[in-house]
Enzyme design. Structure first.
Site, mmCIF file in Angstrom:
data_model
loop_
_atom_site.group_PDB
_atom_site.id
_atom_site.type_symbol
_atom_site.label_atom_id
_atom_site.label_comp_id
_atom_site.label_asym_id
_atom_site.label_seq_id
_atom_site.Cartn_x
_atom_site.Cartn_y
_atom_site.Cartn_z
ATOM 1 N N GLY A 4 25.669 -39.673 -17.721
ATOM 2 C CA GLY A 4 24.291 -39.950 -17.254
ATOM 3 C C GLY A 4 23.789 -41.316 -17.686
ATOM 4 N N GLY A 58 26.189 -38.253 -21.919
ATOM 5 C CA GLY A 58 27.473 -38.368 -21.220
ATOM 6 C C GLY A 58 27.441 -39.446 -20.153
ATOM 7 N N GLU A 96 14.167 -40.546 7.903
ATOM 8 C CA GLU A 96 15.564 -41.011 7.804
ATOM 9 C C GLU A 96 15.847 -42.143 8.796
ATOM 10 N N SER A 155 25.935 -43.464 -9.279
ATOM 11 C CA SER A 155 24.900 -44.449 -9.597
ATOM 12 C C SER A 155 25.555 -45.792 -9.859
ATOM 13 N N THR A 181 24.941 -44.126 -16.650
ATOM 14 C CA THR A 181 25.213 -45.179 -15.651
ATOM 15 C C THR A 181 23.933 -45.821 -15.083
ATOM 16 N N PRO A 182 22.956 -45.043 -14.615
ATOM 17 C CA PRO A 182 21.754 -45.727 -14.105
ATOM 18 C C PRO A 182 21.001 -46.454 -15.204
ATOM 19 N N TYR A 210 21.943 -45.108 -6.276
ATOM 20 C CA TYR A 210 23.342 -44.683 -6.213
ATOM 21 C C TYR A 210 23.927 -45.050 -4.854
ATOM 22 N N TYR A 233 20.265 -31.974 13.402
ATOM 23 C CA TYR A 233 19.151 -31.072 13.027
ATOM 24 C C TYR A 233 19.071 -29.829 13.911
HETATM 25 C C1 FAD Z 1 22.504 -39.195 -7.592
HETATM 26 C C2 FAD Z 1 23.827 -38.921 -8.249
HETATM 27 C C3 FAD Z 1 24.398 -39.876 -9.058
HETATM 28 C C4 FAD Z 1 25.616 -39.621 -9.692
HETATM 29 N N1 FAD Z 1 26.158 -40.593 -10.487
HETATM 30 C C5 FAD Z 1 27.323 -40.368 -11.122
HETATM 31 C C6 FAD Z 1 27.905 -41.367 -11.953
HETATM 32 O O1 FAD Z 1 27.357 -42.463 -12.124
HETATM 33 N N2 FAD Z 1 29.090 -41.086 -12.557
HETATM 34 C C7 FAD Z 1 29.722 -39.874 -12.400
HETATM 35 O O2 FAD Z 1 30.815 -39.688 -12.965
HETATM 36 N N3 FAD Z 1 29.187 -38.911 -11.604
HETATM 37 C C8 FAD Z 1 28.018 -39.140 -10.957
HETATM 38 N N4 FAD Z 1 27.491 -38.166 -10.141
HETATM 39 C C9 FAD Z 1 28.263 -36.923 -9.926
HETATM 40 C C10 FAD Z 1 29.276 -37.153 -8.810
HETATM 41 O O3 FAD Z 1 28.605 -37.322 -7.577
HETATM 42 C C11 FAD Z 1 30.231 -35.953 -8.617
HETATM 43 O O4 FAD Z 1 29.477 -34.791 -8.510
HETATM 44 C C12 FAD Z 1 31.218 -35.834 -9.766
HETATM 45 O O5 FAD Z 1 32.025 -36.995 -9.851
HETATM 46 C C13 FAD Z 1 32.127 -34.609 -9.537
HETATM 47 O O6 FAD Z 1 32.759 -34.757 -8.302
HETATM 48 P P1 FAD Z 1 34.227 -34.183 -8.070
HETATM 49 O O7 FAD Z 1 34.562 -34.339 -6.642
HETATM 50 O O8 FAD Z 1 35.168 -34.733 -9.080
HETATM 51 O O9 FAD Z 1 34.039 -32.654 -8.427
HETATM 52 P P2 FAD Z 1 33.816 -31.492 -7.382
HETATM 53 O O10 FAD Z 1 35.085 -31.180 -6.680
HETATM 54 O O11 FAD Z 1 32.614 -31.810 -6.572
HETATM 55 O O12 FAD Z 1 33.468 -30.326 -8.395
HETATM 56 C C14 FAD Z 1 32.236 -30.397 -9.135
HETATM 57 C C15 FAD Z 1 32.407 -29.683 -10.476
HETATM 58 O O13 FAD Z 1 32.608 -28.306 -10.258
HETATM 59 C C16 FAD Z 1 33.801 -27.868 -10.867
HETATM 60 N N5 FAD Z 1 34.362 -26.883 -9.915
HETATM 61 C C17 FAD Z 1 35.081 -27.123 -8.804
HETATM 62 N N6 FAD Z 1 35.347 -25.962 -8.155
HETATM 63 C C18 FAD Z 1 34.770 -24.989 -8.882
HETATM 64 C C19 FAD Z 1 34.695 -23.566 -8.754
HETATM 65 N N7 FAD Z 1 35.282 -22.944 -7.740
HETATM 66 N N8 FAD Z 1 34.030 -22.875 -9.719
HETATM 67 C C20 FAD Z 1 33.437 -23.502 -10.760
HETATM 68 N N9 FAD Z 1 33.471 -24.833 -10.935
HETATM 69 C C21 FAD Z 1 34.133 -25.557 -10.006
HETATM 70 C C22 FAD Z 1 34.668 -29.094 -11.048
HETATM 71 O O14 FAD Z 1 35.525 -29.003 -12.176
HETATM 72 C C23 FAD Z 1 33.617 -30.169 -11.279
HETATM 73 O O15 FAD Z 1 33.256 -30.235 -12.637
HETATM 74 C C24 FAD Z 1 26.272 -38.402 -9.508
HETATM 75 C C25 FAD Z 1 25.696 -37.432 -8.656
HETATM 76 C C26 FAD Z 1 24.495 -37.687 -8.050
HETATM 77 C C27 FAD Z 1 23.897 -36.650 -7.140
HETATM 78 C C1 HEM Z 2 14.983 -29.562 7.786
HETATM 79 C C2 HEM Z 2 16.264 -29.456 7.581
HETATM 80 C C3 HEM Z 2 16.937 -29.733 6.254
HETATM 81 C C4 HEM Z 2 16.494 -29.495 4.979
HETATM 82 C C5 HEM Z 2 15.168 -28.888 4.542
HETATM 83 C C6 HEM Z 2 17.537 -29.948 4.085
HETATM 84 C C7 HEM Z 2 17.467 -29.882 2.706
HETATM 85 C C8 HEM Z 2 18.418 -30.354 1.848
HETATM 86 C C9 HEM Z 2 18.324 -30.345 0.401
HETATM 87 C C10 HEM Z 2 17.165 -29.788 -0.400
HETATM 88 C C11 HEM Z 2 19.437 -30.906 -0.083
HETATM 89 C C12 HEM Z 2 19.795 -31.102 -1.549
HETATM 90 C C13 HEM Z 2 19.329 -32.466 -1.985
HETATM 91 C C14 HEM Z 2 19.761 -32.770 -3.370
HETATM 92 O O1 HEM Z 2 20.957 -32.957 -3.583
HETATM 93 O O2 HEM Z 2 18.921 -32.840 -4.231
HETATM 94 C C15 HEM Z 2 20.255 -31.292 1.047
HETATM 95 C C16 HEM Z 2 21.482 -31.899 0.932
HETATM 96 C C17 HEM Z 2 22.327 -32.049 1.987
HETATM 97 N N1 HEM Z 2 22.035 -31.900 3.309
HETATM 98 FE FE1 HEM Z 2 20.301 -31.241 4.051
HETATM 99 N N2 HEM Z 2 18.581 -30.447 4.814
HETATM 100 C C18 HEM Z 2 18.257 -30.330 6.140
HETATM 101 C C19 HEM Z 2 19.026 -30.736 7.215
HETATM 102 C C20 HEM Z 2 20.312 -31.201 7.108
HETATM 103 C C21 HEM Z 2 21.152 -31.553 8.239
HETATM 104 C C22 HEM Z 2 20.738 -31.522 9.702
HETATM 105 C C23 HEM Z 2 22.354 -31.929 7.732
HETATM 106 C C24 HEM Z 2 23.520 -32.413 8.547
HETATM 107 C C25 HEM Z 2 24.616 -31.840 8.674
HETATM 108 C C26 HEM Z 2 22.274 -31.821 6.289
HETATM 109 C C27 HEM Z 2 23.290 -32.129 5.409
HETATM 110 C C28 HEM Z 2 23.161 -32.142 4.035
HETATM 111 C C29 HEM Z 2 24.249 -32.474 3.127
HETATM 112 C C30 HEM Z 2 25.675 -32.803 3.539
HETATM 113 C C31 HEM Z 2 23.720 -32.418 1.840
HETATM 114 C C32 HEM Z 2 24.463 -32.656 0.522
HETATM 115 C C33 HEM Z 2 25.196 -31.390 0.266
HETATM 116 C C34 HEM Z 2 26.032 -31.372 -0.963
HETATM 117 O O3 HEM Z 2 26.039 -32.308 -1.775
HETATM 118 O O4 HEM Z 2 26.706 -30.348 -1.063
HETATM 119 N N3 HEM Z 2 21.025 -31.388 5.960
HETATM 120 N N4 HEM Z 2 19.599 -30.961 2.204
#
Ligand code: FAD
Ligand code: HEM
Length: 405
Positions: free
Chosen positions: A278, A276, A137, A209, A280-281, A190, A95
């Protein structure tokens, strides 16, 4: 406690920062990753490139700052973020690092407008917000580790079985490598999965999920391969899981997390709507509902492109056949010729209100939905038009949280 003057300074500068919101957070990430490249092991690089995460973090910081003297108002949002942080392994000592670079970015973007008073007020406010996150946390890590079969960070799981569910969705059955018990979970939760993809510098973490009911000796996830749009780079983790991971391989999992869960005290009809992957949950919830609330009316509505993209159909239909309180309905946007000849779907096109009302007995119930963003926006609008109150509309984003309107 923050002084009245600090609170006023924060509140009066929030609108200014909101104007520069994305510029500040973009600069913040550039600074953060330059100083701490190891954090690239944790953040999602595709979300960074598409700006989704920048917006989510900016919104959260400003929302928290707006309510700095009444943080309890945004506690549900803080908890939702904290679930994700806990599943990612975010630690208290990270943090101050985030705070330092956020403050640095604010200073750089605001230039002369960032007086010492303003910067000191924001440093103090960030400290308060961070301590709320850290407190929540810390409790989550403890609860996650202390629950039966629980653990704290990531635990190795063996891919025990891989089932192809449709042209684009595959299920992975995961059992703990240590062969110990695994934590139960509320359906809708998840897990975060951490992978080291051969040839990649950084680890990648994604959320999936749980798609089966709790109480099994395995966790099941069902993953859509994200490589069907030739105009954008393929998704890293989903494609790795589909193309490279085999039975016997090891994946690292967080304990189950999230707040998209059923209210088990509610006995009114429940509608599960998915688009699609979605679903899974919803499949997990369906398994759970028929065993724990056998008298509760369940309507399971799923939208897919067509039968080739439709995952877990037989599993859901088997449940519906065995449980007369369950109704299922399929809506295909582009049915194939064989879907049409087999009458494999109930509606062609998109879910609309008259069709929804023909399936769901009453508006007096709970509605859970999940799917691609346009699907979620459309379903949310339909439910609002029908008069479903906010408290009865529950949803999960499969990416950084955003707005539905
Ligand atoms: C709470 C939660 C639950 C989830 N549950 C499921 C689940 O049950 N099943 C499931 O399949 N997924 C689920 N997901 C989504 C999953 O976490 C991933 O986001 C998904 O599998 C895509 O990950 P990836 O690494 O393959 O794609 P990433 O590399 O993360 O890319 C994400 C998307 O962006 C596109 N992309 C990549 N680079 C670029 C760029 N430069 N410009 C534009 N587009 C780009 C990719 O083609 C892809 O479609 C869930 C997400 C959350 C937050
Ligand atoms: C007060 C401070 C912080 C706030 C307000 C904050 C807020 C958020 C929010 C809003 C998200 C998106 C949640 C979602 O997916 O819906 C997120 C994701 C995330 N946060 Fe934080 N965060 C804080 C501190 C931190 C710290 C200290 C770390 C550690 C390195 C961190 C790492 C991440 C990561 C890795 C994700 C997911 C990113 C992704 O999927 O690309 N955050 N945070």
């Amino acid at each position: 406690m923050l002084s009245e003057q600090t609170i006023q300074t924060i509140k009066s500068t929030v609108p200014v920062l909101e104007v520069h919101g994305v510029a500040i957070t973009k600069l913040f990430y550039d600074r953060l990753f330059t100083a701490h490249p190891e954090l690239l092991h944790v953040f999602n690089h595709a979300n960074q490139k598409q700006g989704r995460q920048q917006t989510a973090l900016a919104n959260a910081v400003y929302a928290a700052a707006k309510y700095i003297d009444r943080l309890e108002v945004i506690l549900p949002v803080v908890k939702q973020i904290a679930h994700k942080h806990r599943s990612l392994g975010v630690k208290p000592e990270q943090y101050p690092i985030v705070g330092e670079h956020l403050l640095g970015a604010i200073k750089e973007v605001l230039g002369d407008a960032a007086t010492d008073d303003i910067l000191a007020a924001w440093a103090e406010a960030y400290g308060v917000i961070a301590s709320v996150f850290i407190g929540i946390e810390t409790d989550m890590y403890t609860n996650s580790a202390l629950q039966p079969g629980g653990w704290r960070d990531f635990r190795p799981f063996v891919v025990a079985r891989i089932d192809k569910e449709s042209d684009v969705i595959t299920s992975f059955y995961l059992t703990p490598q240590d062969q110990g018990p695994i934590a139960s979970f509320e359906p809708g939760k998840y897990v975060s999965i951490r992978v080291q993809i051969p040839g990649e510098t950084y680890t990648h973490i994604r959320q999936y999920s749980l798609s089966h009911a709790p109480g099994q000796p395995f966790y099941r996830i069902s993953v859509k391969r994200e490589d069907t749009n030739p105009t954008v780079p393929a998704g890293k983790v989903s494609v790795y899981l589909h193309n490279q991971v085999q039975e016997g391989d090891v994946l690292w999992l967080s304990a189950p997390a999230g707040d998209f869960t059923l209210d088990q005290t509610d006995t009114r009809p429940v509608t599960l709507l998915s688009g699609g992957v979605g679903l899974t949950p919803m499949v997990s919830m369906l398994h759970f509902l028929v065993t724990t609330q056998p008298n509760r009316k369940v309507t399971f509505i799923h939208a897919a492109q067509n039968g080739q993209h439709h995952a877990l159909r037989h599993e859901i239909e088997r449940i519906a056949m065995a449980h007369p309180q369950v109704t299922v309905a399929w809506c295909y946007t582009q049915p194939t010729a064989s879907d049409a000849s087999e009458q494999a779907y109930h509606k062609q096109g998109y879910i609309d209100l008259p069709w929804l009302q023909s399936l769901v007995p009453t508006v007096e119930g709970s509605f859970y939905f999940c799917g691609p963003l346009p699907f979620m926006k459309a379903v949310n609008q339909l439910l609002i038009a029908w008069g479903v109150p906010e408290d009865d509309r529950h949803y999960e984003f499969f990416g950084p949280s955003g707005a539905l309107s």
